[in-house]
Write a protein that holds these residues in place. Structure first.
Motif, mmCIF file in Angstrom:
data_model
loop_
_atom_site.group_PDB
_atom_site.id
_atom_site.type_symbol
_atom_site.label_atom_id
_atom_site.label_comp_id
_atom_site.label_asym_id
_atom_site.label_seq_id
_atom_site.Cartn_x
_atom_site.Cartn_y
_atom_site.Cartn_z
ATOM 1 N N LEU A 226 -17.890 17.316 -17.506
ATOM 2 C CA LEU A 226 -18.188 15.901 -17.354
ATOM 3 C C LEU A 226 -18.566 15.339 -18.717
ATOM 4 N N LEU A 227 -17.946 14.229 -19.102
ATOM 5 C CA LEU A 227 -18.322 13.538 -20.335
ATOM 6 C C LEU A 227 -19.534 12.686 -20.001
ATOM 7 N N ARG A 228 -20.658 13.029 -20.576
ATOM 8 C CA ARG A 228 -21.927 12.438 -20.162
ATOM 9 C C ARG A 228 -22.330 11.195 -20.946
ATOM 10 N N THR A 229 -21.730 10.951 -22.093
ATOM 11 C CA THR A 229 -22.142 9.806 -22.902
ATOM 12 C C THR A 229 -20.928 8.993 -23.326
ATOM 13 N N GLN B 245 -15.493 8.325 -25.947
ATOM 14 C CA GLN B 245 -14.714 7.812 -27.072
ATOM 15 C C GLN B 245 -14.006 8.948 -27.804
ATOM 16 N N ALA B 246 -14.693 10.058 -28.003
ATOM 17 C CA ALA B 246 -14.099 11.203 -28.684
ATOM 18 C C ALA B 246 -12.915 11.750 -27.892
ATOM 19 N N MET B 247 -13.014 11.725 -26.567
ATOM 20 C CA MET B 247 -11.925 12.225 -25.736
ATOM 21 C C MET B 247 -10.757 11.243 -25.720
ATOM 22 N N LEU B 248 -11.048 9.949 -25.659
ATOM 23 C CA LEU B 248 -9.993 8.951 -25.577
ATOM 24 C C LEU B 248 -9.295 8.736 -26.904
ATOM 25 N N MET B 249 -10.035 8.867 -28.015
ATOM 26 C CA MET B 249 -9.468 8.666 -29.344
ATOM 27 C C MET B 249 -9.856 9.840 -30.244
ATOM 28 N N PRO B 250 -9.273 11.022 -30.034
ATOM 29 C CA PRO B 250 -9.667 12.173 -30.829
ATOM 30 C C PRO B 250 -9.423 11.921 -32.314
ATOM 31 N N GLY B 251 -10.355 12.378 -33.136
ATOM 32 C CA GLY B 251 -10.233 12.246 -34.574
ATOM 33 C C GLY B 251 -10.762 10.938 -35.121
ATOM 34 N N LEU B 252 -11.011 9.984 -34.259
ATOM 35 C CA LEU B 252 -11.541 8.708 -34.714
ATOM 36 C C LEU B 252 -13.005 8.616 -34.366
ATOM 37 N N GLU B 253 -13.782 8.053 -35.237
ATOM 38 C CA GLU B 253 -15.200 7.887 -34.933
ATOM 39 C C GLU B 253 -15.337 6.758 -33.921
#
Length: 153
Positions: free
Chosen positions: A124-127, A132-140
């Protein structure tokens, strides 16, 4: 019993529908009995769940149950483990073939889960930062109204 002027095929179709209806009613009653038994006689070492929580599972979707069991889990869980956790927590038997599409939707459409290919586990992505990291990997993750680390769920 066959009705007057009813063909064998009509009779068989009618009986099949009657039996399917009866089966659905019996399965529903069986789920309620399992939930009641867990409340009355929990497994050794387990605390009894309130009946309201048990009966709530009758109204929950597979996706809702997945989020709930992963919310209460440490680390990622395999699909098989999730099936077991749902059965243990809610007394609901979910077929693996029914679970897989829901896991994919929770990951791809809802953005609530991540999948670890190496360990074959779902988390589960908790935050908001996790999402954001999962939806846009490599981007802050860009700053948003939600502070980093604030739980989504």
């Amino acid at each position: 019993m066959a009705r007057a002027n009813e063909t064998l095929l009509e009779f068989l179709g009618r009986r099949e529908a009657e039996i399917k209806s009866l089966r659905a009613e019996l399965l529903q009653e069986l789920r309620q009995i399992k939930a009641a038994k867990q409340v009355v006689s929990p497994r050794e070492g387990d605390e009894a769940e309130p009946l309201e929580t048990q009966l709530r599972s009758e109204k929950m979707t597979i996706k809702q149950m997945v989020v709930e069991v992963l919310r209460n889990s440490e680390g990622g869980q395999s699909a098989e483990a999730i099936v077991g956790l749902i059965l243990s927590r809610f007394g609901v038997e979910v077929a693996r073939t029914s679970l897989s599409p829901q896991l994919s939707r929770l990951k791809n459409q809802d953005g609530l889960l991540s999948y670890n290919d190496e360990e074959a586990t779902w988390s589960l992505l908790r935050t908001e930062t996790d999402r954001q990291a999962m939806l846009m990997p490599g981007l802050e993750a860009e700053s948003s109204e939600q502070e980093e680390g604030d739980p989504l769920i």
